[in-house]
Design a protein around this motif. Structure first.
Motif, short mmCIF file in Angstrom:
data_model
loop_
_atom_site.label_atom_id
_atom_site.label_comp_id
_atom_site.label_asym_id
_atom_site.label_seq_id
_atom_site.Cartn_x
_atom_site.Cartn_y
_atom_site.Cartn_z
N ASP A 156 40.07 35.04 46.05
CA ASP A 156 40.91 35.59 44.98
C ASP A 156 41.23 34.54 43.92
O ASP A 156 41.50 34.87 42.77
CB ASP A 156 42.23 36.10 45.56
N TYR A 157 41.28 33.30 44.38
CA TYR A 157 41.65 32.19 43.48
C TYR A 157 40.49 31.21 43.34
O TYR A 157 39.90 30.80 44.35
CB TYR A 157 42.84 31.41 44.06
N GLN A 183 40.70 42.15 40.32
CA GLN A 183 41.28 42.34 38.98
C GLN A 183 40.14 42.66 38.00
O GLN A 183 38.98 42.56 38.34
CB GLN A 183 42.01 41.07 38.57
N ASN A 185 38.96 41.29 35.06
CA ASN A 185 38.03 40.28 34.53
C ASN A 185 38.14 38.90 35.15
O ASN A 185 37.25 38.09 35.00
CB ASN A 185 38.25 40.08 33.02
N ALA A 186 39.27 38.63 35.79
CA ALA A 186 39.54 37.23 36.12
C ALA A 186 40.13 37.08 37.51
O ALA A 186 40.73 38.01 38.07
CB ALA A 186 40.52 36.65 35.09
N THR A 187 39.97 35.88 38.05
CA THR A 187 40.57 35.54 39.35
C THR A 187 42.09 35.59 39.23
O THR A 187 42.64 35.61 38.12
CB THR A 187 40.16 34.12 39.78
N ARG A 188 42.77 35.55 40.37
CA ARG A 188 44.23 35.63 40.34
C ARG A 188 44.85 34.39 39.68
O ARG A 188 46.00 34.44 39.24
CB ARG A 188 44.80 35.81 41.75
N ASP A 189 44.11 33.29 39.61
CA ASP A 189 44.63 32.14 38.87
C ASP A 189 44.08 32.08 37.45
O ASP A 189 44.15 31.04 36.78
CB ASP A 189 44.44 30.82 39.63
N GLY A 190 43.54 33.22 36.99
CA GLY A 190 43.30 33.37 35.55
C GLY A 190 41.96 32.90 35.01
O GLY A 190 41.83 32.70 33.80
N TYR A 191 40.98 32.72 35.86
CA TYR A 191 39.66 32.31 35.37
C TYR A 191 38.74 33.51 35.32
O TYR A 191 38.58 34.22 36.32
CB TYR A 191 39.06 31.23 36.27
N ASP A 192 38.14 33.72 34.17
CA ASP A 192 37.13 34.77 34.05
C ASP A 192 36.10 34.59 35.18
O ASP A 192 35.72 33.46 35.50
CB ASP A 192 36.46 34.65 32.67
N TYR A 193 35.69 35.70 35.79
CA TYR A 193 34.79 35.59 36.93
C TYR A 193 33.52 34.79 36.61
O TYR A 193 33.03 34.02 37.42
CB TYR A 193 34.40 36.99 37.44
#
Ligand code: ZN
Length: 345
Positions: A156-157, A183, A185-193
């Protein structure tokens, strides 16, 4: 380390597509050996024959990788079911079972680590140490029992995935690191996949991609972008459920009554084998190197996918021959082709 003459994962990938198969926890829950909720693989110790049988079914259906059933067999999760003292035994036994069946064919054994639910980017220092310690103890046992490479999955992160990758590399093993995509578009720590996969490649991952959460229709568009961004090998292991643009993950699917179908009432959303065969072809066309299946996966899908990729596998001996049916008599391949014609290109 395994002492075999088997070709390693990187050699196999350099030669062509490698097919995997997962979804052990989901399938063994359906078979009555794992409790939904905690989803701890107690079956490894309680009913090892059931684990071996599923490994064998995936092997016969064409999986080239036996993934040790250590998913959620980490300290945090075992505490939940009061089996923390079985941690080492469970991890070692899972790798032994995978090895035993891998030797029945020419399969590799993958050690398996996953999201821990312990990582917190808001407290990254302390939780990273905790996560690292869990991965190190799991992989120490796995390496002692013998594995060919490691799959770190449903991350997830990105932060947690990078810890997993570092630990795998400490052991000098090839690393496949795949992200959950719960999510949009992005991982739970906010990085686009896509960006996150590139960062994993830059940090030394040999194979990156996505697994679980999404069905083929909503996973492949992201995987296509990953493929065009990274240079390393790419993996796609979707769930065999009909996720859509409106409900992109299987967690978001709802029953007619409007209740969550995940995780115990997903059957109405299952793809059929022809559709998963079409997924395998599409993934190959995109340039995916490691093609598999995740939660919801079962041997009939794996065989259909293997045959779609041009392979004849042990279970092909019993592949459908509907022309021999006294009433139906239609050829299965025709249905497959019809579906392919409607599959989005
Ligand atoms: Zn899954």
């Amino acid at each position: 380390m395994r002492n075999t003459t088997t070709r390693g994962i990187l050699q196999r990938l350099s030669e062509g597509i490698v097919q995997g198969a997962e979804g052990y926890v989901f399938e063994l829950e359906r078979r009555g050996y794992i409790k939904a909720g905690p989803y701890v693989p107690e079956v490894v110790l309680d009913f090892p024959e059931a684990v071996k049988e599923l490994h064998r079914e995936f092997l016969r259906a064409g999986s080239e990788v036996m993934v040790a059933l250590t998913y959620y067999a980490h300290r945090e999760k075992l505490k939940d079911v009061g089996r923390e003292n079985d941690l080492e035994r469970m991890n070692r036994q899972a790798v032994r079972l995978a090895n035993e069946i891998a030797r029945e064919g020419d399969a590799l054994v993958a050690g398996n680590i996953c999201n821990t639910w312990a990582y917190d980017p808001g407290n990254a220092g302390e939780t990273s140490r905790l996560v690292r310690a869990m991965y190190e103890e799991q992989l120490t046992w796995a390496v002692e029992e013998g594995i060919d490479f490691v799959i770190s999955e449903t991350n997830d992160y990105l932060g947690e995935a990078l810890i997993a990758l570092e630990v795998i590399k400490q052991f000098g093993l090839p690393a496949m690191v795949t992200l959950a995509s719960v999510q949009s578009n992005a991982t739970r720590d906010g990085y686009d996949y896509v960006e996150a996969c590139k960062m994993l490649e830059d940090a030394g991952a040999d194979i990156v991609g996505l697994n679980c959460d999404r069905g083929p229709e909503t996973m492949l568009p992201i995987v296509e972008k990953i493929r065009s961004t990274v240079n390393c090998y790419v993996a796609a292991q979707p769930v065999p459920y009909k996720t859509t643009a409106f409900n992109p993950t299987f967690e978001s699917l709802c029953t007619h009554a409007g209740e969550h179908a995940f995780p115990l009432a997903l059957e109405p959303f299952l793809y059929n084998r022809f559709e998963m065969a079409a997924f395998a072809r599409r993934a190959r066309a995109i340039g995916v190197n490691y093609i598999g299946i995740c939660c919801g996966g079962a041997p009939h899908y794996v065989r259909a996918m293997a045959e779609a990729l041009g392979k004849t596998v042990p279970a092909s001996k019993y592949s459908p021959a509907m022309e021999l049916h006294p009433m139906l008599g239609t050829h299965v391949e025709d249905k497959d082709q019809n579906f392919l014609a409607t599959w989005k290109n």
